[in-house]
Design a protein around this motif. Structure first.
Motif, mmCIF file in Angstrom:
data_model
loop_
_atom_site.group_PDB
_atom_site.id
_atom_site.type_symbol
_atom_site.label_atom_id
_atom_site.label_comp_id
_atom_site.label_asym_id
_atom_site.label_seq_id
_atom_site.Cartn_x
_atom_site.Cartn_y
_atom_site.Cartn_z
ATOM 1 N N ASN A 36 -4.062 -34.743 -55.310
ATOM 2 C CA ASN A 36 -4.895 -34.234 -53.582
ATOM 3 C C ASN A 36 -4.256 -32.859 -54.189
ATOM 4 O O ASN A 36 -3.780 -33.001 -53.862
ATOM 5 C CB ASN A 36 -4.595 -35.036 -53.071
ATOM 6 N N THR A 37 -4.772 -32.194 -53.463
ATOM 7 C CA THR A 37 -5.216 -30.729 -53.458
ATOM 8 C C THR A 37 -5.642 -30.107 -51.530
ATOM 9 O O THR A 37 -6.405 -30.442 -52.040
ATOM 10 C CB THR A 37 -5.567 -29.513 -54.255
ATOM 11 N N MET A 38 -4.379 -29.842 -51.125
ATOM 12 C CA MET A 38 -5.109 -29.522 -49.928
ATOM 13 C C MET A 38 -4.351 -27.964 -49.051
ATOM 14 O O MET A 38 -3.476 -28.094 -49.103
ATOM 15 C CB MET A 38 -4.196 -30.946 -48.707
ATOM 16 N N ALA A 39 -5.166 -27.252 -48.090
ATOM 17 C CA ALA A 39 -4.295 -26.053 -47.762
ATOM 18 C C ALA A 39 -3.606 -26.285 -46.491
ATOM 19 O O ALA A 39 -3.602 -28.081 -45.979
ATOM 20 C CB ALA A 39 -5.539 -25.622 -47.068
ATOM 21 N N SER A 40 -2.409 -26.334 -46.707
ATOM 22 C CA SER A 40 -1.163 -25.777 -45.549
ATOM 23 C C SER A 40 -1.428 -25.253 -44.183
ATOM 24 O O SER A 40 -1.452 -23.299 -44.310
ATOM 25 C CB SER A 40 0.113 -25.587 -45.908
ATOM 26 N N TYR A 41 -2.080 -25.474 -43.600
ATOM 27 C CA TYR A 41 -2.890 -24.586 -42.269
ATOM 28 C C TYR A 41 -1.512 -24.396 -41.298
ATOM 29 O O TYR A 41 -0.671 -24.786 -41.531
ATOM 30 C CB TYR A 41 -3.708 -25.299 -41.267
ATOM 31 N N PRO A 42 -0.856 -23.505 -40.236
ATOM 32 C CA PRO A 42 0.104 -23.206 -39.464
ATOM 33 C C PRO A 42 0.672 -23.999 -38.536
ATOM 34 O O PRO A 42 1.764 -24.288 -38.154
ATOM 35 C CB PRO A 42 -0.396 -22.035 -38.917
ATOM 36 N N GLU A 43 -0.522 -25.615 -37.738
ATOM 37 C CA GLU A 43 0.155 -26.759 -37.394
ATOM 38 C C GLU A 43 1.118 -26.939 -38.037
ATOM 39 O O GLU A 43 1.777 -27.857 -37.224
ATOM 40 C CB GLU A 43 -1.217 -26.901 -36.209
ATOM 41 N N ASN A 44 1.291 -27.145 -39.187
ATOM 42 C CA ASN A 44 1.649 -28.091 -40.258
ATOM 43 C C ASN A 44 3.061 -26.952 -40.825
ATOM 44 O O ASN A 44 4.250 -28.684 -41.647
ATOM 45 C CB ASN A 44 1.157 -28.501 -42.176
ATOM 46 N N ARG A 45 3.682 -26.437 -40.163
ATOM 47 C CA ARG A 45 4.097 -25.653 -40.244
ATOM 48 C C ARG A 45 5.296 -25.512 -39.487
ATOM 49 O O ARG A 45 4.911 -25.112 -38.064
ATOM 50 C CB ARG A 45 3.682 -23.828 -40.733
ATOM 51 N N ASN A 46 6.579 -24.903 -40.001
ATOM 52 C CA ASN A 46 7.810 -24.576 -38.883
ATOM 53 C C ASN A 46 7.926 -23.452 -38.694
ATOM 54 O O ASN A 46 7.476 -22.588 -39.217
ATOM 55 C CB ASN A 46 9.023 -25.449 -38.827
ATOM 56 N N ALA A 47 8.634 -22.787 -37.728
ATOM 57 C CA ALA A 47 8.953 -21.501 -38.100
ATOM 58 C C ALA A 47 9.582 -20.482 -39.243
ATOM 59 O O ALA A 47 9.212 -19.261 -38.779
ATOM 60 C CB ALA A 47 10.332 -21.011 -37.146
ATOM 61 N N HIS A 48 10.047 -21.244 -39.855
ATOM 62 C CA HIS A 48 10.625 -20.715 -41.082
ATOM 63 C C HIS A 48 9.659 -20.775 -42.247
ATOM 64 O O HIS A 48 9.877 -20.543 -43.356
ATOM 65 C CB HIS A 48 11.867 -21.221 -41.287
ATOM 66 N N ASP B 99 14.356 -45.422 -45.336
ATOM 67 C CA ASP B 99 14.849 -44.590 -45.658
ATOM 68 C C ASP B 99 14.180 -43.565 -46.400
ATOM 69 O O ASP B 99 14.280 -43.537 -47.203
ATOM 70 C CB ASP B 99 16.070 -44.595 -45.754
ATOM 71 N N ILE B 100 13.675 -41.728 -45.799
ATOM 72 C CA ILE B 100 13.340 -40.863 -46.278
ATOM 73 C C ILE B 100 14.119 -39.811 -45.631
ATOM 74 O O ILE B 100 14.270 -39.283 -44.583
ATOM 75 C CB ILE B 100 11.358 -40.930 -45.869
ATOM 76 N N SER B 101 15.055 -39.232 -46.775
ATOM 77 C CA SER B 101 15.555 -37.801 -46.651
ATOM 78 C C SER B 101 14.924 -37.065 -47.245
ATOM 79 O O SER B 101 14.676 -36.815 -48.769
ATOM 80 C CB SER B 101 16.895 -38.714 -46.520
ATOM 81 N N PHE B 102 14.510 -35.905 -46.717
ATOM 82 C CA PHE B 102 14.762 -34.511 -47.320
ATOM 83 C C PHE B 102 16.083 -33.686 -47.618
ATOM 84 O O PHE B 102 16.667 -33.005 -47.002
ATOM 85 C CB PHE B 102 13.556 -33.663 -46.573
ATOM 86 N N GLU B 103 16.278 -33.055 -49.291
ATOM 87 C CA GLU B 103 16.821 -32.676 -49.536
ATOM 88 C C GLU B 103 16.963 -31.799 -49.350
ATOM 89 O O GLU B 103 18.350 -30.239 -49.282
ATOM 90 C CB GLU B 103 17.190 -32.991 -50.858
ATOM 91 N N LYS B 104 15.858 -31.319 -49.962
ATOM 92 C CA LYS B 104 15.652 -30.119 -49.798
ATOM 93 C C LYS B 104 14.441 -29.040 -49.004
ATOM 94 O O LYS B 104 13.178 -30.008 -48.644
ATOM 95 C CB LYS B 104 14.934 -28.872 -50.732
ATOM 96 N N PRO B 105 14.247 -27.954 -48.064
ATOM 97 C CA PRO B 105 12.697 -27.419 -47.633
ATOM 98 C C PRO B 105 11.527 -27.298 -48.695
ATOM 99 O O PRO B 105 12.095 -27.356 -49.655
ATOM 100 C CB PRO B 105 13.252 -26.074 -47.142
ATOM 101 N N THR B 106 10.711 -27.621 -47.122
ATOM 102 C CA THR B 106 9.713 -27.829 -49.085
ATOM 103 C C THR B 106 8.747 -26.056 -48.835
ATOM 104 O O THR B 106 8.390 -26.018 -47.157
ATOM 105 C CB THR B 106 8.219 -28.764 -48.755
#
Length: 87
Positions: free
Chosen positions: A30-42, A77-84
Protein backbone atom coordinates in the motif's frame (compact mmCIF):
# COMPACT_ATOMS: atom_id res chain seq x y z
CA UNK A 1 -2.36 -29.38 10.21
CA UNK A 2 1.27 -29.17 11.28
CA UNK A 3 4.28 -27.84 9.41
CA UNK A 4 6.89 -29.20 11.83
CA UNK A 5 7.44 -32.92 12.45
CA UNK A 6 5.64 -34.11 15.58
CA UNK A 7 8.30 -36.73 16.36
CA UNK A 8 11.12 -34.23 16.90
CA UNK A 9 11.59 -30.72 18.25
CA UNK A 10 13.48 -29.51 15.18
CA UNK A 11 11.75 -26.52 13.66
CA UNK A 12 14.02 -26.09 10.65
CA UNK A 13 12.55 -29.09 8.80
CA UNK A 14 9.17 -27.66 7.93
CA UNK A 15 6.91 -29.25 5.35
CA UNK A 16 4.12 -27.30 3.68
CA UNK A 17 0.80 -29.19 3.75
CA UNK A 18 -1.19 -29.36 0.53
CA UNK A 19 -3.57 -26.48 -0.19
CA UNK A 20 -1.50 -24.13 2.02
CA UNK A 21 1.11 -21.44 1.58
CA UNK A 22 3.75 -19.86 3.79
CA UNK A 23 3.03 -16.57 5.51
CA UNK A 24 6.18 -15.11 3.94
CA UNK A 25 4.56 -15.60 0.51
CA UNK A 26 1.53 -13.53 1.52
CA UNK A 27 1.77 -9.77 1.48
CA UNK A 28 -0.16 -6.63 0.62
CA UNK A 29 1.47 -3.42 -0.61
CA UNK A 30 0.00 0.00 0.00
CA UNK A 31 1.28 3.47 -0.87
CA UNK A 32 -0.43 6.55 0.44
CA UNK A 33 0.23 10.23 0.73
CA UNK A 34 0.65 11.72 4.18
CA UNK A 35 -1.39 14.87 4.46
CA UNK A 36 -0.82 17.62 7.04
CA UNK A 37 -3.66 16.37 9.24
CA UNK A 38 -1.68 13.14 9.78
CA UNK A 39 1.43 15.00 11.00
CA UNK A 40 2.39 16.67 14.24
CA UNK A 41 4.22 19.99 14.75
CA UNK A 42 7.60 18.30 14.16
CA UNK A 43 6.48 16.96 10.76
CA UNK A 44 6.35 13.36 12.03
CA UNK A 45 3.47 10.96 11.40
CA UNK A 46 1.03 10.38 14.26
CA UNK A 47 1.31 6.90 15.76
CA UNK A 48 -2.46 6.43 15.65
CA UNK A 49 -2.43 7.02 11.91
CA UNK A 50 0.26 4.36 11.47
CA UNK A 51 -1.61 1.90 13.69
CA UNK A 52 -4.88 2.40 11.79
CA UNK A 53 -3.13 1.99 8.44
CA UNK A 54 -1.37 -1.19 9.62
CA UNK A 55 -4.68 -2.59 10.86
CA UNK A 56 -6.42 -1.84 7.56
CA UNK A 57 -3.64 -3.47 5.53
CA UNK A 58 -3.61 -6.55 7.77
CA UNK A 59 -7.39 -6.82 7.44
CA UNK A 60 -7.12 -6.75 3.64
CA UNK A 61 -4.43 -9.45 3.72
CA UNK A 62 -6.52 -11.67 6.00
CA UNK A 63 -9.60 -11.13 3.85
CA UNK A 64 -7.73 -12.11 0.68
CA UNK A 65 -6.34 -15.23 2.33
CA UNK A 66 -9.40 -16.46 4.25
CA UNK A 67 -12.09 -15.41 1.77
CA UNK A 68 -14.25 -14.51 4.79
CA UNK A 69 -14.71 -11.35 6.80
CA UNK A 70 -11.90 -11.34 9.39
CA UNK A 71 -12.52 -10.21 12.95
CA UNK A 72 -9.87 -8.52 15.07
CA UNK A 73 -9.61 -10.34 18.38
CA UNK A 74 -6.74 -8.60 20.15
CA UNK A 75 -3.94 -6.07 19.74
CA UNK A 76 -0.97 -6.30 22.09
CA UNK A 77 0.99 -3.31 23.32
CA UNK A 78 2.30 -1.11 20.55
CA UNK A 79 5.25 1.14 21.18
CA UNK A 80 7.10 3.41 18.81
CA UNK A 81 10.83 3.36 19.40
CA UNK A 82 11.67 6.25 17.06
CA UNK A 83 9.75 9.00 15.26
CA UNK A 84 8.59 8.23 11.73
CA UNK A 85 10.08 10.65 9.24
CA UNK A 86 8.25 11.87 6.17
CA UNK A 87 9.79 12.35 2.77
Amino acid sequence: MYTAPQTTIELNKRVLPSNCRWMSDSYVVNTMASYPENRNAHNKVFGGFLMRTALEISWVGANLYCKNRPKLEHICDISFEKPTHLR
